[in-house]
Design an enzyme around this catalytic site. Structure first.
Site, PDB file in Angstrom:
ATOM      1  N   ASP A   1       8.344 -52.723  24.295  1.00 59.74           N
ATOM      2  CA  ASP A   1       9.795 -52.543  24.017  1.00 59.74           C
ATOM      3  C   ASP A   1      10.129 -53.346  22.732  1.00 59.74           C
ATOM      4  O   ASP A   1      11.304 -53.117  22.278  1.00 59.74           O
ATOM      5  CB  ASP A   1      10.748 -52.756  24.918  1.00 59.74           C
ATOM      6  CG  ASP A   1      10.217 -52.235  26.535  1.00 59.74           C
ATOM      7  OD1 ASP A   1       9.893 -51.020  26.387  1.00 59.74           O
ATOM      8  OD2 ASP A   1      10.499 -52.914  27.415  1.00 59.74           O
TER       9      ASP A   1
ATOM     10  N   ASP B   1      12.029 -55.330  28.566  1.00 61.91           N
ATOM     11  CA  ASP B   1      11.725 -56.386  29.058  1.00 61.91           C
ATOM     12  C   ASP B   1      10.188 -56.642  28.547  1.00 61.91           C
ATOM     13  O   ASP B   1       9.601 -57.896  28.697  1.00 61.91           O
ATOM     14  CB  ASP B   1      11.642 -56.568  30.491  1.00 61.91           C
ATOM     15  CG  ASP B   1      10.590 -55.472  31.267  1.00 61.91           C
ATOM     16  OD1 ASP B   1      10.320 -54.490  30.718  1.00 61.91           O
ATOM     17  OD2 ASP B   1      10.019 -56.169  32.070  1.00 61.91           O
TER      18      ASP B   1
ATOM     19  N   ASP C   1      14.278 -48.969  28.675  1.00 62.83           N
ATOM     20  CA  ASP C   1      12.926 -49.038  29.372  1.00 62.83           C
ATOM     21  C   ASP C   1      13.255 -48.748  30.780  1.00 62.83           C
ATOM     22  O   ASP C   1      14.483 -49.103  31.210  1.00 62.83           O
ATOM     23  CB  ASP C   1      12.247 -50.041  28.870  1.00 62.83           C
ATOM     24  CG  ASP C   1      11.080 -50.252  29.677  1.00 62.83           C
ATOM     25  OD1 ASP C   1      10.415 -49.212  29.694  1.00 62.83           O
ATOM     26  OD2 ASP C   1      10.557 -51.419  30.165  1.00 62.83           O
TER      27      ASP C   1
END
Length: 1240
Positions: free
Chosen positions: A892, A888, A426
């Site tokens: 995700d 995080d 990410d």
């Protein structure tokens, strides 16, 4: 009366809700039917006893259990889990058969090891489940205020709360169940909720009760309150709720804005009242508490095949042994009259060899069962738990700023960390800090803000450092008088042709950081600060710009009692940065009421702040589809304004003709900001007259209060009618800072041979800029952008046309890569979420994957959480290699669970990603050490450990087979039963555990200096079939040597000075002693790194054998049996016993020593070379040689700072060569002209 009507109208507005975080409230299928399938729940408000009286509507209690077992199910379920393993099941059968006369061993020699191994694993399961149980007890014992009747509330534990109860929740308390909000401490019935435990988001959500229940604002109000809720059945969807409330003869529709979910927290609100709708496991959070997918490492999967191979070997030798026994029984048993083969029940009856074969086959399967390592699974579990402990305790993975250590949330995948091929990351909060700083802005066609972004500083600084390391290569370039205040800049006329990127010095960077005194505000430009903007030529536009920042938002101000400063809770970090910036510019947002926001404006002639009120008429919420947000306000002069901010592409297409005055300049500034890695938004406004607004507001009110599946579409259409004819004011540029050490980490991971893909929800420009900052992209890299810009969505066969367009683009890109002749050429693939939707179709995805694998970098923009998971699955299944996903946020979770390894970053977006992950770290930069150090170590340790297990068990088990062949397949064991009991569990288990925990081929600092060592894992050099079969072959060889040498020395000859010959027990003990020595010396030779613990475990295990033999032999004959005084009186006095041990050790280890010596000399592995360099480094004075060897131990990469510097050097060299060529031609021409002139 007029005030009441206005207040009522405002209450019906939902401008407090953050719809950008939710999907549609209702299903796209159409209106829901209450009492229909899936919508049958009936809740009697304030009358929970009715649910108990009626059996048909009895609901679950609020007691929650997350344990896997209870007192009744622990034993059967846990035993099933243990014996689900093939090896354990085999030993269970063997233990059962050992109680019958067919067994060649004492029953306890088979049962005791099994009980020990299974008991240890079950104890571990029980401990983990006990911890879960204690957590459940803590949660179920929490207390909440519940209505007892007659308007009185009392404290009650959560587990006793029932459906229909009225609950009062205080500020900062968690909601004990899923509640329908009835009222709150705010007069308009709103409350603020933190849902971090549900979706990982730390931003506050706003909930609002129905107008019908707004008056229930005191405890006494519930004395006679009643109502009926008819709603959907329990389901896991956090963002939908369909139902209605029947109260006082009226029916009111319900939606998610009135639902308070269990485990979310009440914030910024004194109290709320709610009625319990779902309890316990019916709540949405528990409906979502699915178990994380079970993951197994590739080594563990291959280990199963090796176990099957050993089973095949076991069956083979058992078949040979039983066949030999049957033949011996048929042909020779008649001569062995003393065995009484004439008895009908005898197993050796020569008249029935088939029966003898079947019976002996069972005996052989028990006898040779030690080929299967019974302690393998439990030893691996112990080793992995200890490895995880060392990961958790690694100070180099500890983040001192947040006080967060690394955490191995599962120990099953330690070795998988050393085999990663592709990292899918990410961006926001992972590569970046998710901390937004207002850095630059464009107002009325003028750009403001002189400070450089951190990504520019980090990239330039790192490049200068790498250039210094390559000083020998750069020294040939034409540079000015050396380094000035910059690290590296080619100045003067000569060097202007070879301009390098400017790099700020450490002192400059330090000064810049010192100038930053406000979190969220890194802006520096005196033209706008301290009211200097009033002297700018377009001060009116600047004033409007500041007011848009201060007014157009949904944030909540909080005043710090200690400092008196306002802090803000907003739906995004960007909005916080805007509000901090407006405050620093002199426009401080100080207060929000149900209908107004108040701004303290500091630009009056008196110099004192003046509070201005802006009445909020409507808020048009931001959504990912709209990409904009608007606020319709009335200022103190009575002027109605529409203030709008959003993506530049959206705002620009909604400008009026007169509003495009600054469009050209603003577009250029936005491009510059984008190249600097900044997030941008455009700002505009529109003035409205009363008549126009009244007509539009009537339509907006209808859309807001409508109930149906098309409600959101109606709102979008009505909003679109107003958000047009805008006047462009300017644009903002906010910096999402790179996390500390991200560029260096990516560079080192690339040099370790890892591929890095970025999957982000940000727009393409922002993702590309971050790619440049991290050196995932660089100048000169050829970008392949796949998009659907030329495909018409309105075409009848749009999907087919889209797929055809994508396939054509992929084919062309693949051809371009194939025909590329430059070996240094690098390609980057960039694709957006809309295009990715079609690229992930079954008939396109493998072509897309092939292109992605051929590219050095892959960046997917504007992707949804589901698309992240699908891309991860494609990379995992399509390549067949190990993937790691790191993120995080709650968005995700899908890709973290889908990847072979999921790593969560404990950041500002909550703990949802961490809770779903296999490993958690505090910063992205820690990923390098987690993989390159711990991953490399764990992979090699586990691989060597498993290979050694098979080696030692083959060495031991085959000696039993050889003795069987020697004794006519009698089914007799040469070893005492106690030896068998100790071999796997005591005498050889501790050394192999020490190997799995402490072994290091190279230290951690060398792992980081030589990142290419990591490739031994993805290439599987230490656990391929060549190495596995090599260890097995070594075991076969060792077993032959041990048996033949002991047989030759002790058989039919005296071995003591008194002429005593060795019986079977003495020979068996001597042979077992040789096995203990051989396997322990072998593991000592295997180790590259010794600590005192390993010495104690290896040599202590050998010593423990002699101690046991001496002590056990001293027991009475009834206990010690045929090994009575075996060591003290029989073996120890005989020198040949000790010489045999030395001879066997030498004979069994010489081939391994020859092999490793030959390999190190002729075909050394990378770690062999590095070990030698490390060993002899103390005698090396030339540091450049050490650096040169380091550079050789790096994977050739096309991403990262190293590749970026290499490309820059190649570019400079090319320019220099061309310039030298021109100079040579010119000098040659002048030399040719000179003689002719002289002759004239």
């Amino acid at each position: 009366m007029a005030r009441r009507r206005i207040r009522s109208r405002i209450r019906k507005s939902h401008f407090y809700t953050f719809r950008c975080l939710r999907p549609k409230t209702l299903d796209d299928q159409g209106p829901h039917v209450i009492n229909g399938p899936g919508y049958t729940r009936i809740v009697h408000c304030n009358q929970p006893h009715l649910h108990l009286a009626t059996k048909l509507i009895r609901y679950r209690s609020n007691y929650v259990s997350t344990t896997r077992y209870n007192l009744l199910t622990f034993l059967p379920k846990c035993l099933y889990e243990q014996f689900h393993r093939v090896a354990n099941f085999y030993f269970l059968v063997a233990a059962i058969l050992s109680v019958f006369p067919l067994s060649p061993f004492n029953k306890w020699s088979m049962i005791a090891p099994l009980v020990f191994v299974v008991g240890l694993s079950m104890g571990k399961e029980a401990l983990e489940d006990w911890r879960r149980f204690m957590q459940d007890v803590e949660v179920n014992s929490r207390k909440a205020s519940v209505h007892k009747g007659s308007g009185d509330f009392g404290r009650r534990t959560w587990k006793r709360i029932r459906v229909g109860d009225i609950v009062r929740v205080e500020k900062d308390e968690f909601f004990p169940a899923d509640l329908l909000l009835l009222s709150s401490s705010y007069e308009d019935g709103i409350c603020y909720v933190e849902t971090m435990n549900l979706d990982g988001e730390t931003n506050l959500k706003v909930k609002r009760c129905l107008d019908a229940t707004l008056a229930l604002e005191k405890d006494e109000s519930f004395q006679n309150f009643s109502g009926t809720i008819k709603c959907e059945d329990p389901n896991p969807n956090l963002y939908t709720f369909v139902g209605n409330l029947e109260c006082d003869g009226q029916v009111y529709p319900l939606d998610p804005n009135q639902i308070l979910l269990r485990d979310s927290k009440l914030r910024n609100t004194a109290y709320v009242y709610g009625v319990v709708v779902f309890t316990g496991h019916d709540t949405k959070v528990m409906q979502n508490s699915t178990k994380s997918p079970s993951k197994r490492s590739r080594i563990e999967k291959r280990m199963d095949y090796i176990i099957y191979t050993l089973f095949a070997l076991l069956l083979t030798v058992s078949f040979i042994s039983s066949l030999g026994f049957a033949v011996m029984t048929k042909l020779l048993m008649a001569e062995w009259w003393y065995l009484r083969p004439d008895k009908p029940e005898s197993l050796t009856n020569p008249t029935n060899p088939l029966y003898a074969w079947v019976v002996h086959l069972i005996t052989a399967l028990l006898l040779y069962g030690y080929l299967i390592p019974i302690s393998l699974y439990v030893s691996i579990e112990v080793v992995k738990v200890l490895q995880a402990h060392f990961i958790n305790q690694d100070l180099q993975l500890y983040d001192s700023e947040s006080g967060t250590p690394a955490q191995a949330r599962t120990s099953n995948l330690n070795e998988e960390l050393g085999q990663v091929d592709t990292i899918l990351s990410d961006k926001t909060g992972t590569l970046t800090c998710n901390q937004m700083d207002f850095l630059k802005c464009s107002i009325a066609g003028t750009s403001y803000g002189v400070r450089a972004s951190e990504v520019e500083l980090a990239a330039a600084k790192q490049m200068a450092m790498d250039l210094e390391e390559k000083g020998e290569e750069v020294a040939n370039l034409s540079m000015n008088k050396g380094r000035t205040q910059r690290y590296a800049k080619l100045a003067s006329k000569t060097s202007s042709d070879f301009e390098l990127e400017t790099v700020v010095t450490a002192s400059d960077e330090k000064d810049q950081k010192q100038n930053t005194g406000v979190k969220g505000f890194s802006f520096e430009d005196n033209r706008l600060m301290n009211e200097n903007w009033l002297n700018e030529p377009n001060s009116d536009d600047i004033l409007m710009f500041f007011r848009i920042l201060a007014v157009c938002h949904t944030a909540i101000p909080e005043v710090d009692e200690d400092t008196g400063m306002c802090t803000y809770e907003a739906e995004s970090p960007d909005e916080v940065a805007f509000l901090v910036a407006s405050r620093e510019f002199g426009f401080e947002f100080t207060k929000r009421t149900q209908s107004s926001v108040f701004i303290a404006e500091r630009f009056s002639s008196s110099g004192q702040p003046v509070d201005r009120e802006y009445k909020i008429l409507n808020l048009l919420d931001f959504t990912s589809k709209r990409k904009r947000m608007s606020a319709i306000v009335r200022d103190e002069e009575g002027q109605i304004l529409l203030l709008c901010k959003g993506a530049d592409s959206i705002i620009f297409e909604r400008l009026s003709k007169s509003g495009k005055e600054y469009l050209g300049a603003t577009s250029k500034h936005l491009n510059v900001y984008g190249e600097a890695g900044l997030r941008t938004l455009a700002l505009g406004y529109r003035k409205l007259d009363e008549t126009e607004y009244a007509a539009w507001n009537s339509e907006f009110h209808k859309a807001k209060t409508s109930v149906g599946a098309d409600r959101d579409e109606m709102l979008e259409k009505v909003s679109d009618m107003m958000e047009k004819e805008l006047i462009l004011v300017g644009a903002t540029a906010v910096e999402d800072k790179l996390q500390k050490g991200v560029p260096q980490c990516i560079d080192n991971l690339a040099q370790a041979g890892l591929k890095i893909w970025v999957l982000t929800g940000d727009k393409m420009e922002t993702a590309i800029n971050i790619g440049y900052a991290c050196s995932l992209l660089r100048q000169g890299m050829k970008q392949i952008s796949i998009s659907l810009t030329n495909v018409e969505e309105s075409s009848q066969n749009s999907e087919a046309a889209a797929k055809e367009s994508i396939l054509m683009q992929i084919t062309n890109a693949s051809q371009m890569i194939k025909i590329e002749k430059d070996p240094h050429a690098a390609f980057a693939l960039i694709i957006d979420g809309k295009t990715l939707t079609y690229a992930l179709k079954d008939d396109v995805k493998y072509q897309f994957l092939a292109l992605a694998v051929d590219c050095a970098s892959v960046i997917c923009c504007r992707v949804s959480p589901k698309q992240k998971a699908l891309v991860t699955r494609l990379a995992k299944e399509g390549t067949g290699k190990t993937t790691l996903a790191i993120g995080d946020g709650a968005n995700d979770v899908g890709m973290i669970q889908e990847a072979d390894i999921g790593v969560g970053i404990s950041g500002v977006e909550g703990m949802q990603a961490v809770m779903a992950s296999d490993f958690s770290i505090a910063q992205f930069r820690f990923l390098e050490r987690l993989l390159v150090v711990h991953g490399h170590w764990c992979y090699k340790r586990i691989a060597q450990m498993i290979c050694y297990f098979f080696y030692k068990n083959i060495t031991f088990g085959l000696t039993l087979f050889y003795f069987e062949c020697f004794t006519g397949f009698s089914g007799q064991s040469i070893y005492n039963d106690s030896y068998l009991l100790l071999f796997n569990v005591v005498l050889t288990s501790l050394p192999v555990i020490s190997l799995g925990v402490f072994e290091q081929d190279v230290p951690s600092d060398v792992c980081l200096q030589f990142p290419a060592l990591y490739q031994q894992g993805p290439k599987n050099l230490f656990f391929d079939w060549y190495r596995i079969l090599g260890w097995m072959g070594n075991g076969v060889y060792a077993s032959i040597v041990i048996f033949t040498l002991n047989l030759g020395i002790f058989h039919v000859q005296s071995f003591r000075s008194d002429g005593q010959t060795a019986d079977m027990n003495a020979m068996g003990t001597a042979m077992f002693t040789c096995i203990i020595w051989a396997v322990n010396v072998q593991i000592a030779l295997t180790m590259s790194h010794f600590t005192w613990i390993q010495h104690v475990m290896i040599w202590g295990s050998i010593g423990a054998w002699y101690v046991f033999l001496a002590l056990y032999g001293m027991l009475p004959v009834k206990l010690s049996g045929n090994i009575f005084h075996m060591l003290v009186e029989i073996l120890a006095p005989a020198p040949i016993f000790w010489l045999t041990s030395l001879l066997v050790i030498a004979a069994t280890t010489l081939p391994y020593l020859f092999h490793i010596s030959y390999q190190r000399s002729v075909n050394p592995l990378d770690h062999h070379i590095i070990q030698e360099i490390k060993h002899f480094r103390i005698d090396v004075e030339d540091e450049r040689m050490w650096k040169r060897e380091k550079s050789k131990a790096r994977e050739k990469t096309k991403i990262g700072f190293t590749a970026r510097v290499d490309a820059k050097i190649r570019q400079l060299r090319g320019r220099l060569q061309r310039k030298h060529s021109v100079l040579s031609v010119m000098s040659g021409t002048s030399s040719n002209d000179t003689p002719s002139s002289n002759s004239q």
